[in-house]
Write a protein that holds these residues in place. Structure first.
Motif, PDB file in Angstrom:
ATOM      1  N   LYS A 131     -10.652   0.812   2.692  1.00 19.89           N
ATOM      2  CA  LYS A 131     -10.590  -0.071   3.854  1.00 19.89           C
ATOM      3  C   LYS A 131     -10.673   0.792   5.104  1.00 19.89           C
ATOM      4  O   LYS A 131      -9.830   1.652   5.338  1.00 19.89           O
ATOM      5  CB  LYS A 131      -9.295  -0.868   3.838  1.00 19.89           C
ATOM      6  N   ALA A 132     -11.680   0.577   5.905  1.00 16.42           N
ATOM      7  CA  ALA A 132     -11.978   1.476   7.013  1.00 16.42           C
ATOM      8  C   ALA A 132     -11.181   1.155   8.274  1.00 16.42           C
ATOM      9  O   ALA A 132     -10.986   2.012   9.110  1.00 16.42           O
ATOM     10  CB  ALA A 132     -13.466   1.433   7.339  1.00 16.42           C
ATOM     11  N   GLU A 133     -10.721  -0.052   8.432  1.00 16.48           N
ATOM     12  CA  GLU A 133     -10.069  -0.385   9.687  1.00 16.48           C
ATOM     13  C   GLU A 133      -8.565  -0.497   9.510  1.00 16.48           C
ATOM     14  O   GLU A 133      -8.060  -0.828   8.456  1.00 16.48           O
ATOM     15  CB  GLU A 133     -10.635  -1.676  10.253  1.00 16.48           C
ATOM     16  N   ARG A 134      -7.878  -0.228  10.584  1.00 15.99           N
ATOM     17  CA  ARG A 134      -6.435  -0.250  10.616  1.00 15.99           C
ATOM     18  C   ARG A 134      -6.001  -1.439  11.465  1.00 15.99           C
ATOM     19  O   ARG A 134      -6.657  -1.745  12.461  1.00 15.99           O
ATOM     20  CB  ARG A 134      -5.982   1.057  11.258  1.00 15.99           C
ATOM     21  N   PRO A 135      -4.933  -2.113  11.125  1.00 17.63           N
ATOM     22  CA  PRO A 135      -4.478  -3.207  11.982  1.00 17.63           C
ATOM     23  C   PRO A 135      -4.193  -2.715  13.393  1.00 17.63           C
ATOM     24  O   PRO A 135      -3.735  -1.584  13.582  1.00 17.63           O
ATOM     25  CB  PRO A 135      -3.195  -3.684  11.302  1.00 17.63           C
ATOM     26  N   ARG A 136      -4.440  -3.547  14.389  1.00 15.29           N
ATOM     27  CA  ARG A 136      -4.337  -3.117  15.777  1.00 15.29           C
ATOM     28  C   ARG A 136      -2.926  -2.733  16.193  1.00 15.29           C
ATOM     29  O   ARG A 136      -2.730  -1.835  16.976  1.00 15.29           O
ATOM     30  CB  ARG A 136      -4.840  -4.221  16.714  1.00 15.29           C
ATOM     31  N   ASN A 137      -1.928  -3.426  15.698  1.00 21.46           N
ATOM     32  CA  ASN A 137      -0.575  -3.169  16.174  1.00 21.46           C
ATOM     33  C   ASN A 137       0.182  -2.159  15.311  1.00 21.46           C
ATOM     34  O   ASN A 137       1.381  -1.991  15.491  1.00 21.46           O
ATOM     35  CB  ASN A 137       0.220  -4.477  16.244  1.00 21.46           C
ATOM     36  N   GLN A 138      -0.496  -1.489  14.396  1.00 25.52           N
ATOM     37  CA  GLN A 138       0.172  -0.510  13.554  1.00 25.52           C
ATOM     38  C   GLN A 138       0.330   0.803  14.317  1.00 25.52           C
ATOM     39  O   GLN A 138      -0.609   1.301  14.922  1.00 25.52           O
ATOM     40  CB  GLN A 138      -0.633  -0.264  12.277  1.00 25.52           C
ATOM     41  N   ARG A 139       1.535   1.347  14.295  1.00 23.13           N
ATOM     42  CA  ARG A 139       1.809   2.594  14.988  1.00 23.13           C
ATOM     43  C   ARG A 139       1.537   3.785  14.076  1.00 23.13           C
ATOM     44  O   ARG A 139       1.460   3.651  12.871  1.00 23.13           O
ATOM     45  CB  ARG A 139       3.260   2.650  15.427  1.00 23.13           C
ATOM     46  N   MET A 140       1.466   4.948  14.700  1.00 22.82           N
ATOM     47  CA  MET A 140       1.308   6.174  13.938  1.00 22.82           C
ATOM     48  C   MET A 140       2.628   6.457  13.220  1.00 22.82           C
ATOM     49  O   MET A 140       3.690   6.377  13.828  1.00 22.82           O
ATOM     50  CB  MET A 140       0.969   7.332  14.882  1.00 22.82           C
ATOM     51  N   GLY A 141       2.570   6.796  11.954  1.00 26.68           N
ATOM     52  CA  GLY A 141       3.771   7.085  11.190  1.00 26.68           C
ATOM     53  C   GLY A 141       4.380   8.417  11.583  1.00 26.68           C
ATOM     54  O   GLY A 141       3.747   9.247  12.242  1.00 26.68           O
ATOM     55  N   ILE A 142       5.620   8.640  11.175  1.00 26.20           N
ATOM     56  CA  ILE A 142       6.316   9.877  11.527  1.00 26.20           C
ATOM     57  C   ILE A 142       5.650  11.087  10.895  1.00 26.20           C
ATOM     58  O   ILE A 142       5.530  12.140  11.526  1.00 26.20           O
ATOM     59  CB  ILE A 142       7.819   9.793  11.150  1.00 26.20           C
ATOM     60  N   GLN A 143       5.162  10.963   9.664  1.00 28.25           N
ATOM     61  CA  GLN A 143       4.501  12.100   9.026  1.00 28.25           C
ATOM     62  C   GLN A 143       3.189  12.422   9.715  1.00 28.25           C
ATOM     63  O   GLN A 143       2.869  13.596   9.942  1.00 28.25           O
ATOM     64  CB  GLN A 143       4.252  11.807   7.553  1.00 28.25           C
ATOM     65  N   THR A 144       2.432  11.411  10.087  1.00 31.44           N
ATOM     66  CA  THR A 144       1.174  11.649  10.802  1.00 31.44           C
ATOM     67  C   THR A 144       1.448  12.258  12.168  1.00 31.44           C
ATOM     68  O   THR A 144       0.749  13.172  12.611  1.00 31.44           O
ATOM     69  CB  THR A 144       0.393  10.337  10.954  1.00 31.44           C
TER      70      THR A 144
END
Length: 77
Positions: free
Chosen positions: A32-45
């Protein structure tokens, strides 16, 4: 660009999942190439981005210092 890098570039740009089975590469599926718009960057990333950017800044600073010393030695002998 050598052949293995062309293959890896093709795999990365097509956003498909591959696996190595019995000496051959098999396609598993499409990611799945797209990420939901309201998803934040995770702590590990976030930590990974911070670590890599810090390393880049450290090595860029060292390279700049080396260039400055060489330039100074060439200009002022």
């Amino acid at each position: 660009m050598s052949f293995p890098f062309v293959v890896l570039d093709h795999m990365a740009n097509n956003q498909r999942t591959y696996e190595w089975v019995n000496g051959r590469v098999h396609e598993v599926g499409v990611m799945k190439a797209e990420r939901p718009r309201n998803q934040r960057m995770g702590i590990q990333t976030g930590l990974l981005v911070f670590t890599l950017s810090s390393l880049v800044m450290i090595f860029a600073g060292g390279a700049l210092a080396v260039v400055a010393v060489i330039l100074y030695s060439v200009l002022f002998g």
